[in-house]
Scaffold this motif. Sequence first.
Motif, PDB file in Angstrom:
ATOM      1  N   LEU A  59       0.824  -1.207   0.000  1.00  0.00           N
ATOM      2  CA  LEU A  59       0.000   0.000   0.000  1.00  0.00           C
ATOM      3  C   LEU A  59       0.860   1.260   0.000  1.00  0.00           C
ATOM      4  O   LEU A  59       0.518   2.253  -0.655  1.00  0.00           O
ATOM      5  N   ALA A  60       1.983   1.222   0.731  1.00  0.00           N
ATOM      6  CA  ALA A  60       2.901   2.367   0.730  1.00  0.00           C
ATOM      7  C   ALA A  60       3.454   2.596  -0.675  1.00  0.00           C
ATOM      8  O   ALA A  60       3.552   3.744  -1.149  1.00  0.00           O
ATOM      9  N   CYS A  61       3.815   1.506  -1.353  1.00  0.00           N
ATOM     10  CA  CYS A  61       4.302   1.600  -2.730  1.00  0.00           C
ATOM     11  C   CYS A  61       3.241   2.219  -3.627  1.00  0.00           C
ATOM     12  O   CYS A  61       3.531   3.114  -4.431  1.00  0.00           O
ATOM     13  N   MET A  62       1.995   1.765  -3.491  1.00  0.00           N
ATOM     14  CA  MET A  62       0.916   2.274  -4.329  1.00  0.00           C
ATOM     15  C   MET A  62       0.685   3.760  -4.098  1.00  0.00           C
ATOM     16  O   MET A  62       0.538   4.538  -5.054  1.00  0.00           O
ATOM     17  N   LEU A  63       0.678   4.191  -2.852  1.00  0.00           N
ATOM     18  CA  LEU A  63       0.463   5.606  -2.535  1.00  0.00           C
ATOM     19  C   LEU A  63       1.580   6.476  -3.108  1.00  0.00           C
ATOM     20  O   LEU A  63       1.331   7.535  -3.690  1.00  0.00           O
ATOM     21  N   ILE A  64       2.823   6.019  -2.941  1.00  0.00           N
ATOM     22  CA  ILE A  64       3.962   6.792  -3.445  1.00  0.00           C
ATOM     23  C   ILE A  64       3.919   6.891  -4.963  1.00  0.00           C
ATOM     24  O   ILE A  64       4.152   7.962  -5.547  1.00  0.00           O
ATOM     25  N   VAL A  65       3.605   5.776  -5.633  1.00  0.00           N
ATOM     26  CA  VAL A  65       3.585   5.762  -7.106  1.00  0.00           C
ATOM     27  C   VAL A  65       2.448   6.633  -7.638  1.00  0.00           C
ATOM     28  O   VAL A  65       2.636   7.397  -8.585  1.00  0.00           O
ATOM     29  N   PHE A  66       1.262   6.539  -7.034  1.00  0.00           N
ATOM     30  CA  PHE A  66       0.142   7.356  -7.494  1.00  0.00           C
ATOM     31  C   PHE A  66       0.440   8.841  -7.289  1.00  0.00           C
ATOM     32  O   PHE A  66       0.096   9.678  -8.130  1.00  0.00           O
ATOM     33  N   TRP A  67       1.068   9.166  -6.158  1.00  0.00           N
ATOM     34  CA  TRP A  67       1.424  10.575  -5.898  1.00  0.00           C
ATOM     35  C   TRP A  67       2.519  11.040  -6.855  1.00  0.00           C
ATOM     36  O   TRP A  67       2.423  12.114  -7.455  1.00  0.00           O
ATOM     37  N   GLY A  68       3.561  10.229  -7.021  1.00  0.00           N
ATOM     38  CA  GLY A  68       4.673  10.617  -7.886  1.00  0.00           C
ATOM     39  C   GLY A  68       4.291  10.709  -9.340  1.00  0.00           C
ATOM     40  O   GLY A  68       4.769  11.596 -10.063  1.00  0.00           O
ATOM     41  N   SER A  69       3.417   9.829  -9.807  1.00  0.00           N
ATOM     42  CA  SER A  69       3.026   9.834 -11.219  1.00  0.00           C
ATOM     43  C   SER A  69       2.006  10.912 -11.549  1.00  0.00           C
ATOM     44  O   SER A  69       1.682  11.128 -12.721  1.00  0.00           O
ATOM     45  N   SER A  70       1.479  11.580 -10.527  1.00  0.00           N
ATOM     46  CA  SER A  70       0.520  12.653 -10.785  1.00  0.00           C
ATOM     47  C   SER A  70       1.224  13.936 -11.212  1.00  0.00           C
ATOM     48  O   SER A  70       0.581  14.890 -11.634  1.00  0.00           O
ATOM     49  N   ARG A  71       2.556  13.945 -11.110  1.00  0.00           N
ATOM     50  CA  ARG A  71       3.349  15.114 -11.494  1.00  0.00           C
ATOM     51  C   ARG A  71       4.046  14.834 -12.818  1.00  0.00           C
ATOM     52  O   ARG A  71       3.933  13.751 -13.383  1.00  0.00           O
ATOM     53  N   ASP A  72       4.777  15.837 -13.316  1.00  0.00           N
ATOM     54  CA  ASP A  72       5.502  15.657 -14.572  1.00  0.00           C
ATOM     55  C   ASP A  72       6.529  14.540 -14.427  1.00  0.00           C
ATOM     56  O   ASP A  72       7.308  14.520 -13.467  1.00  0.00           O
ATOM     57  N   LEU A  73       6.539  13.624 -15.396  1.00  0.00           N
ATOM     58  CA  LEU A  73       7.431  12.470 -15.309  1.00  0.00           C
ATOM     59  C   LEU A  73       8.765  12.757 -15.986  1.00  0.00           C
ATOM     60  O   LEU A  73       8.990  12.417 -17.152  1.00  0.00           O
ATOM     61  N   SER A  74       9.665  13.383 -15.248  1.00  0.00           N
ATOM     62  CA  SER A  74      11.030  13.555 -15.724  1.00  0.00           C
ATOM     63  C   SER A  74      11.742  12.213 -15.638  1.00  0.00           C
ATOM     64  O   SER A  74      11.247  11.265 -15.014  1.00  0.00           O
ATOM     65  N   LEU A  75      12.910  12.113 -16.246  1.00  0.00           N
ATOM     66  CA  LEU A  75      13.657  10.859 -16.204  1.00  0.00           C
ATOM     67  C   LEU A  75      14.002  10.482 -14.764  1.00  0.00           C
ATOM     68  O   LEU A  75      13.875   9.316 -14.370  1.00  0.00           O
ATOM     69  N   THR A  76      14.408  11.467 -13.988  1.00  0.00           N
ATOM     70  CA  THR A  76      14.761  11.200 -12.596  1.00  0.00           C
ATOM     71  C   THR A  76      13.568  10.668 -11.818  1.00  0.00           C
ATOM     72  O   THR A  76      13.697   9.720 -11.032  1.00  0.00           O
ATOM     73  N   ARG A  77      12.387  11.269 -12.031  1.00  0.00           N
ATOM     74  CA  ARG A  77      11.188  10.800 -11.323  1.00  0.00           C
ATOM     75  C   ARG A  77      10.799   9.392 -11.782  1.00  0.00           C
ATOM     76  O   ARG A  77      10.360   8.569 -10.973  1.00  0.00           O
ATOM     77  N   ARG A  78      10.953   9.104 -13.058  1.00  0.00           N
ATOM     78  CA  ARG A  78      10.659   7.763 -13.560  1.00  0.00           C
ATOM     79  C   ARG A  78      11.564   6.728 -12.885  1.00  0.00           C
ATOM     80  O   ARG A  78      11.116   5.647 -12.487  1.00  0.00           O
ATOM     81  N   LEU A  79      12.837   7.063 -12.757  1.00  0.00           N
ATOM     82  CA  LEU A  79      13.775   6.148 -12.116  1.00  0.00           C
ATOM     83  C   LEU A  79      13.434   5.958 -10.638  1.00  0.00           C
ATOM     84  O   LEU A  79      13.549   4.845 -10.101  1.00  0.00           O
TER      85      LEU A  79
END
Length: 209
Positions: A59-79
Motif C-alpha cells: 500500500l505504501a508503494c501504491m500511494l507513493i507511485v500514485f502521488w509521484g506519477s501525478s506530477r511531470d514524469l522527468s527521467l529522474t522521477r521515472r527512475l
Amino acid sequence: MYFDNVQLYVSNGYKKNKESYRKACIGPVLLGIMAGLVPGVILKSYWLYMSVTLLVVSLACMLIVFWGSSRDLSLTRRLCLDTVIYGAWVLNLSILELMYFMMWKRFTPWFLLVYLPVILVPLFSGIQIHKALKKSDYNSKKIVQSNVRTISFLSGILGMNFAAIFRNANQGVAFIVVLLCLSILNAFMSLGLLSLQKLYYIKKLNISW
C-alpha cells in the motif's frame, strides 16, 4: 565515449506513462494478498504480522507511485518510481521467503542462503555494467544476457545447496521448489534496483532531460 554510453544506458527504456506505473504497483499488492495473506490468517502468530507487513509495504508503494506519477514524469522521477516499485517487489518476496522457510524449518542460519541471489545479482550486474560502459563496443543486449547467466548460476548453486542440506527432510522437496522459485523471481526483480545506479550516474555526470 563513456559519457555517451552512460546517457544511452540511463535513458534506455524509459517511455512509460503514468498509467503504466500505476498498473505496475498493483503487482506487489496482489502478491501480498495471494501468497502471504492466506497463510498469515490461517497460521496467525508472527505469520500474521508478516502478512500485515506485506500489505503495508504494498500500500505504501501504491500511494507513493500514485502521488509521484501525478506530477511531470522527468527521467529522474521515472527512475525513482521504478526504484519504489521494484523495491516493494524485493521486500515482499523477501518476506515471503522468510515466511515459507519458517513454515518449513523454523529459523536457522541456512536461511541466509535464500538472500544470496537478491544481494549478489544487482551487485555483480552493477559492476559489469560499469565496466561495460567504459568500452567502445558497449551493447545493452550483452548486459541483459550476462544478467540472465548470473541469475541462472546463483539460482543453481542455491538449489543444490538446499537439496544437499535438507535432502532427508520430510516434505522438503516442495518447500525447496517454492523457495527456489521465489528466489529466482526475487533475483530478476532485484535488477530493477539498478535504477539507483542510473540515478547515481545522473547526479555524478549532471545529466538532464
